[in-house]
Design a protein around this motif. Structure first.
Motif, mmCIF file in Angstrom:
data_model
loop_
_atom_site.group_PDB
_atom_site.id
_atom_site.type_symbol
_atom_site.label_atom_id
_atom_site.label_comp_id
_atom_site.label_asym_id
_atom_site.label_seq_id
_atom_site.Cartn_x
_atom_site.Cartn_y
_atom_site.Cartn_z
ATOM 1 N N PHE A 167 0.834 -1.203 0.000
ATOM 2 C CA PHE A 167 0.000 0.000 0.000
ATOM 3 C C PHE A 167 0.870 1.255 0.000
ATOM 4 O O PHE A 167 0.614 2.210 -0.751
ATOM 5 N N LEU A 168 1.898 1.264 0.836
ATOM 6 C CA LEU A 168 2.806 2.409 0.879
ATOM 7 C C LEU A 168 3.492 2.620 -0.462
ATOM 8 O O LEU A 168 3.560 3.744 -0.974
ATOM 9 N N LEU A 169 4.006 1.560 -1.051
ATOM 10 C CA LEU A 169 4.716 1.681 -2.320
ATOM 11 C C LEU A 169 3.788 2.182 -3.428
ATOM 12 O O LEU A 169 4.195 2.991 -4.268
ATOM 13 N N ALA A 170 2.539 1.708 -3.428
ATOM 14 C CA ALA A 170 1.589 2.129 -4.465
ATOM 15 C C ALA A 170 1.247 3.608 -4.377
ATOM 16 O O ALA A 170 0.913 4.232 -5.388
ATOM 17 N N THR A 171 1.325 4.179 -3.171
ATOM 18 C CA THR A 171 1.006 5.601 -3.010
ATOM 19 C C THR A 171 2.220 6.495 -3.210
ATOM 20 O O THR A 171 2.071 7.714 -3.322
ATOM 21 N N MET A 172 3.412 5.922 -3.277
ATOM 22 C CA MET A 172 4.635 6.725 -3.285
ATOM 23 C C MET A 172 5.212 6.955 -4.674
ATOM 24 O O MET A 172 5.495 8.094 -5.054
ATOM 25 N N VAL A 173 5.452 5.894 -5.413
ATOM 26 C CA VAL A 173 6.209 6.006 -6.665
ATOM 27 C C VAL A 173 5.343 5.644 -7.859
ATOM 28 O O VAL A 173 4.593 4.668 -7.831
ATOM 29 N N GLY A 174 5.444 6.450 -8.908
ATOM 30 C CA GLY A 174 4.643 6.239 -10.106
ATOM 31 C C GLY A 174 5.479 5.814 -11.297
ATOM 32 O O GLY A 174 6.711 5.842 -11.268
ATOM 33 N N ASN A 175 4.793 5.445 -12.360
ATOM 34 C CA ASN A 175 5.461 5.033 -13.600
ATOM 35 C C ASN A 175 5.831 6.284 -14.399
ATOM 36 O O ASN A 175 5.245 6.597 -15.430
ATOM 37 N N THR A 176 6.819 7.011 -13.892
ATOM 38 C CA THR A 176 7.214 8.283 -14.506
ATOM 39 C C THR A 176 8.164 8.113 -15.681
ATOM 40 O O THR A 176 8.412 9.063 -16.410
ATOM 41 N N GLY A 177 8.702 6.902 -15.867
ATOM 42 C CA GLY A 177 9.629 6.656 -16.957
ATOM 43 C C GLY A 177 8.927 6.187 -18.218
ATOM 44 O O GLY A 177 8.756 6.933 -19.183
ATOM 45 N N PHE A 178 8.488 4.924 -18.224
ATOM 46 C CA PHE A 178 7.874 4.330 -19.408
ATOM 47 C C PHE A 178 6.542 4.970 -19.759
ATOM 48 O O PHE A 178 6.104 4.898 -20.903
ATOM 49 N N LEU A 179 5.855 5.593 -18.798
ATOM 50 C CA LEU A 179 4.547 6.170 -19.065
ATOM 51 C C LEU A 179 4.545 7.687 -18.930
ATOM 52 O O LEU A 179 4.025 8.395 -19.790
ATOM 53 N N GLY A 180 5.130 8.210 -17.862
ATOM 54 C CA GLY A 180 5.111 9.656 -17.631
ATOM 55 C C GLY A 180 5.841 10.442 -18.707
ATOM 56 O O GLY A 180 5.357 11.493 -19.171
ATOM 57 N N ILE A 181 7.004 9.961 -19.117
ATOM 58 C CA ILE A 181 7.776 10.680 -20.132
ATOM 59 C C ILE A 181 7.078 10.664 -21.495
ATOM 60 O O ILE A 181 7.001 11.705 -22.169
ATOM 61 N N PRO A 182 6.538 9.520 -21.967
ATOM 62 C CA PRO A 182 5.771 9.577 -23.223
ATOM 63 C C PRO A 182 4.575 10.527 -23.172
ATOM 64 O O PRO A 182 4.294 11.222 -24.152
ATOM 65 N N VAL A 183 3.884 10.561 -22.031
ATOM 66 C CA VAL A 183 2.752 11.478 -21.895
ATOM 67 C C VAL A 183 3.220 12.928 -22.007
ATOM 68 O O VAL A 183 2.622 13.751 -22.713
ATOM 69 N N THR A 184 4.319 13.248 -21.322
ATOM 70 C CA THR A 184 4.859 14.606 -21.366
ATOM 71 C C THR A 184 5.292 14.995 -22.769
ATOM 72 O O THR A 184 4.982 16.093 -23.254
#
Length: 328
Positions: free
Chosen positions: A119-136
């Motif tokens: 639960f802690l891990l799911a609230t802390m870190v996101g998929n900012t590499g494979f997903l966040g960067i393509p979205v940006t």
């Protein structure tokens, strides 16, 4: 990628299209294929795309604040999650409140430690590499790429390898001994971090138009492969358990934290595209790395898997919200 005048429609067509293709391939091919593709992207594809995009990125302004915001989001998510863990969610909350009403001298969470860890891990870190960067890149182009990259490498990557490993080791039990140097070693052995340095140095090196175009085309191909990889990984997720905890974690990770910190960025003088980049990175669904930690430390893997699956679908509905609130 398909060219359309509306960047959001273009993003959705590419997200849904390439991820759906990856999902189909993942159902047809052995799991090892997605593993091989992910390793190719990690060691070769992603570093090359970083070098390509960092050459044209705008490095002016306080981009150094991006990893600080990333850590603020990580710690805020962990703090709020800790409060919910203490009081529980759903039925567990009523059990805890009953214990308080009976003046129980030893008040502890009704959740197991492995569930708390996931639960802690799911609230802390996101998929900012494979997903966040393509979205940006799809919404804002490569000019603001550095903000997303700094958030990912110096925020998410360090967060999951240092704080994430610490939490996982506390809440679970590793199947193999873990040295305290392992998280630091993982960070400095990350090819993306080295590619960041190479990209900075190569900005001063002129390239012929043909080579520059080839490098840029290759970088966008890597982005496409990353989306296909996400689809292949999603095709292996077949668990929908712990829905109350999952929905609570996603509400924190993808709604509450981005809204509060994103609003606070205005008072720091960060607005427009840079602020939207940071908010989008904060609002990404949980990282696939959380399932790796769940497996390595015997945490609640079903919770981690379900959070990723529902989070990726929820992203389609939250992106327009952030654009409307912070794209000014």
């Amino acid at each position: 990628m398909v060219y359309l005048e509306n960047p959001l429609l273009k993003l959705y067509l590419n997200l849904i299209g390439w991820v759906a293709l990856g999902f189909f391939l993942g159902r047809q091919l052995p799991r090892s294929y997605s593993t091989y593709l992910a390793k190719f992207l990690f060691f070769i594809g992603t570093p090359l795309s970083i070098v390509a995009f960092i050459r044209s990125a705008n490095l002016s302004g306080p981009i150094w604040i991006a990893p600080l915001i990333a850590w603020a989001a990580i710690l805020a998510g962990a703090g709020i999650a800790g409060i919910l863990i203490n009081f529980g969610v759903g039925e567990e909350r009523f059990k805890t409140l009953n214990a308080i009403a009976q003046n129980s001298p030893q008040h502890t969470s009704a959740w197991s430690l492995p569930t708390q860890g996931s639960f802690l891990l799911a609230t802390m870190v996101g998929n900012t590499g494979f997903l966040g960067i393509p979205v940006t890149l799809s919404l804002l182009g490569s000019e603001h790429f550095a903000w997303a990259l700094f958030y990912d490498l110096l925020g998410t990557t360090m967060g999951i390898n240092i704080l994430g490993v610490a939490i996982a080791s506390h809440c679970g039990k590793s199947v193999s001994p873990q040295s305290w140097l392992s998280p630091l070693r993982a960070i400095f052995q990350n090819p993306a971090l080295w590619a960041l340095g190479i990209g900075f140095v190569s900005r001063r090196l002129p390239l012929s138009p043909q080579i520059a175009q080839l490098l840029t085309t290759g970088a966008w191909i890597v982005i496409t492969l990353a989306l296909i990889t996400i689809g292949m990984q999603l095709s292996k997720l077949n668990s929908l358990h712990n829905l109350k905890q999952v929905l609570a974690s996603l509400a924190i990770k993808m709604l509450l934290v981005p809204l509060v910190i994103g609003t606070g960025l205005t008072f720091l003088g960060i607005a427009g595209a840079p602020r939207l980049v940071l908010v989008l990175q904060m609002a990404m669904p949980p990282a696939f790395g959380t399932t790796l930690l769940a497996e390595a430390f015997n945490l609640d893997r079903e919770l981690a898997v379900t959070a990723i699956g529902i989070g990726c679908v929820s992203l389609l509905f939250t992106i327009p919200l952030w654009i409307r609130l912070f794209n000014f």
